[in-house]
Design an enzyme around this catalytic site. Structure first.
Site, PDB file in Angstrom:
ATOM      1  N   HIS A  37       0.856  -1.183   0.000  1.00  0.00           N
ATOM      2  CA  HIS A  37       0.000   0.000   0.000  1.00  0.00           C
ATOM      3  C   HIS A  37       0.893   1.235   0.000  1.00  0.00           C
ATOM      4  O   HIS A  37       1.868   1.307   0.754  1.00  0.00           O
ATOM      5  CB  HIS A  37      -0.914   0.003   1.220  1.00  0.00           C
ATOM      6  CG  HIS A  37      -1.909   1.122   1.210  1.00  0.00           C
ATOM      7  ND1 HIS A  37      -2.797   1.303   0.172  1.00  0.00           N
ATOM      8  CD2 HIS A  37      -2.146   2.134   2.099  1.00  0.00           C
ATOM      9  CE1 HIS A  37      -3.543   2.369   0.417  1.00  0.00           C
ATOM     10  NE2 HIS A  37      -3.157   2.899   1.569  1.00  0.00           N
ATOM     11  N   HIS A  45      -2.996   9.120   1.298  1.00  0.00           N
ATOM     12  CA  HIS A  45      -2.991   7.964   0.410  1.00  0.00           C
ATOM     13  C   HIS A  45      -4.367   7.757  -0.196  1.00  0.00           C
ATOM     14  O   HIS A  45      -5.336   8.448   0.151  1.00  0.00           O
ATOM     15  CB  HIS A  45      -2.498   6.699   1.142  1.00  0.00           C
ATOM     16  CG  HIS A  45      -3.128   6.448   2.472  1.00  0.00           C
ATOM     17  ND1 HIS A  45      -3.946   5.363   2.724  1.00  0.00           N
ATOM     18  CD2 HIS A  45      -3.057   7.136   3.648  1.00  0.00           C
ATOM     19  CE1 HIS A  45      -4.346   5.395   3.995  1.00  0.00           C
ATOM     20  NE2 HIS A  45      -3.817   6.461   4.568  1.00  0.00           N
ATOM     21  N   CYS A  95      -3.543   2.963  -5.401  1.00  0.00           N
ATOM     22  CA  CYS A  95      -2.760   3.801  -4.485  1.00  0.00           C
ATOM     23  C   CYS A  95      -1.374   4.125  -5.035  1.00  0.00           C
ATOM     24  O   CYS A  95      -0.845   5.216  -4.794  1.00  0.00           O
ATOM     25  CB  CYS A  95      -2.648   3.122  -3.116  1.00  0.00           C
ATOM     26  SG  CYS A  95      -1.844   1.494  -3.140  1.00  0.00           S
TER      27      CYS A  95
END
Length: 268
Positions: free
Chosen positions: A30, A42, A152
Site C-alpha cells: 500500500h 494515500h 494507491c
C-alpha cells in the site's frame, strides 16, 4: 536503500517522500505520500455512506472515529465522495515495516528489482510540489479507485511526477499492477519460444526475460503515452478514465459533421 529492499527508518523519511508498506504477508503493498508531521495522504476505495440523513454529513468526513486514533484527532479525514484519505503514519503502516519508493533509478537497477512497485526510472518533482499535489487531491479527489487502472501506487506516482496516461485510457502506471499481470502474461507469450529452449532452465530464462522487458516498457519513466498534467486541471468529480472516454466520444461525434457536407457537394 539496497538492491533487495527499500526499507527505511522513520527518522529517514522527509515530506514529499513516496512511502509504502507490505500487506497480507507481502502479497501486495500500500502506497502513500508522507506530508510531514507523521501524516500520510494515500488513496483507497471511497467509504460507504453512513446513511441518507443529511445530519450525518458532518460526521461522514472522518473515515474512522477519532477514538480509533487518540494520538491524531484528524486521522482518517476523508471527504464523502473521495478515496483520498489523511491518516497518521502508524495507521498507514498497521504495524508493518516502512519502505521508501525510489525515483530516477538507472535501467540496470530497475531491471534488477524482480518485483514491481518499488522504484521507477522517472524523476521526482521537488518535495513542496509533491506535498501540494497530495493535499490538493485530499480536498478534490482522484477519481474512482481501480486495483489495476487507478490504485494507491498510481496516486503516489502522480503526486511525485505529475505524469498521467493521456493516449490510452484504462492503462495505469502502477508497477505493482503491471507485475501482477506480467507474470502470467510472460509465461503465456513465451510458450511458443519454449520449443527452442533447452529444458526447464531455458524456459525459465525466456519467461523471466519477457517479464522484465514487460516491466520496463510499462514504467512511467519510459512510456510515451504520458504527459505532465497540473493538479488543478484534474476533475474533482469524475475519474480520469471517464473524462478521457467523454473526450473520445466528442472526437468521433464531430467527424460526421465535417464529412457529410463534403459528400453532398460531390453528389451534386
Amino acid at each position: 536503500m539496497g538492491l533487495l529492499s527499500n526499507r527505511v527508518e522513520r527518522s529517514e523519511i522527509r515530506p514529499g517522500d513516496h512511502i509504502y508498506t507490505w500487506r497480507a504477508v507481502y502479497a501486495y503493498s500500500h502506497h502513500g505520500i508522507y506530508v510531514g508531521g507523521s501524516k500520510v495522504v494515500h488513496f483507497t476505495r471511497k467509504k460507504e455512506a453512513e446513511g441518507s440523513d443529511s445530519s450525518n454529513s458532518t460526521s461522514s468526513l472522518l473515515l474512522e472515529p477519532s477514538s480509533e486514533c487518540p494520538t491524531f484527532p484528524d486521522c482518517g479525514f476523508q471527504l464523502p465522495d473521495s478515496g483520498v484519505v489523511l491518516t497518521c503514519l502508524d495507521c498507514f503502516l498497521r504495524n508493518g515495516s516502512l519502505y521508501c519508493f525510489e525515483y530516477g533509478v538507472p535501467s540496470a537497477v530497475f531491471l534488477a528489482k524482480l518485483r514491481g512497485g518499488t522504484c521507477t526510472i522517472a524523476q521526482s518533482d521537488p518535495s513542496e510540489v509533491v506535498v501540494h499535489r497530495a493535499m490538493y487531491l485530499l480536498q478534490n479527489g482522484f477519481g474512482n479507485y481501480d486495483i489495476f487502472e487507478n490504485n494507491c501506487e498510481d496516486f503516489a506516482l502522480y503526486c511525485k511526477t505529475g505524469l498521467l496516461p493521456v493516449e490510452e485510457p484504462g492503462i495505469g502506471t502502477s508497477g505493482q499492477a503491471s507485475s501482477a499481470i506480467g507474470v502470467p502474461l510472460a509465461a503465456l507469450l513465451s510458450t511458443p519460444l519454449k520449443l527452442f529452449a533447452a529444458g526447464p532452465l531455458g524456459m525459465a530464462t525466456v519467461t523471466a526475460g519477457m517479464y522484465c522487458a514487460g516491466r520496463y516498457i510499462t514504467d512511467i519513466g519510459v512510456r510515451k503515452d504520458v504527459a505532465k498534467i497540473e493538479v488543478e486541471n484534474l476533475s474533482s468529480h469524475l475519474g480520469r478514465r471517464l473524462i478521457e472516454d467523454e473526450g473520445s466520444v466528442n472526437v468521433w461525434s464531430e467527424k460526421p459533421k465535417t464529412l457529410l457536407p463534403m459528400k453532398r457537394k460531390r453528389e451534386r
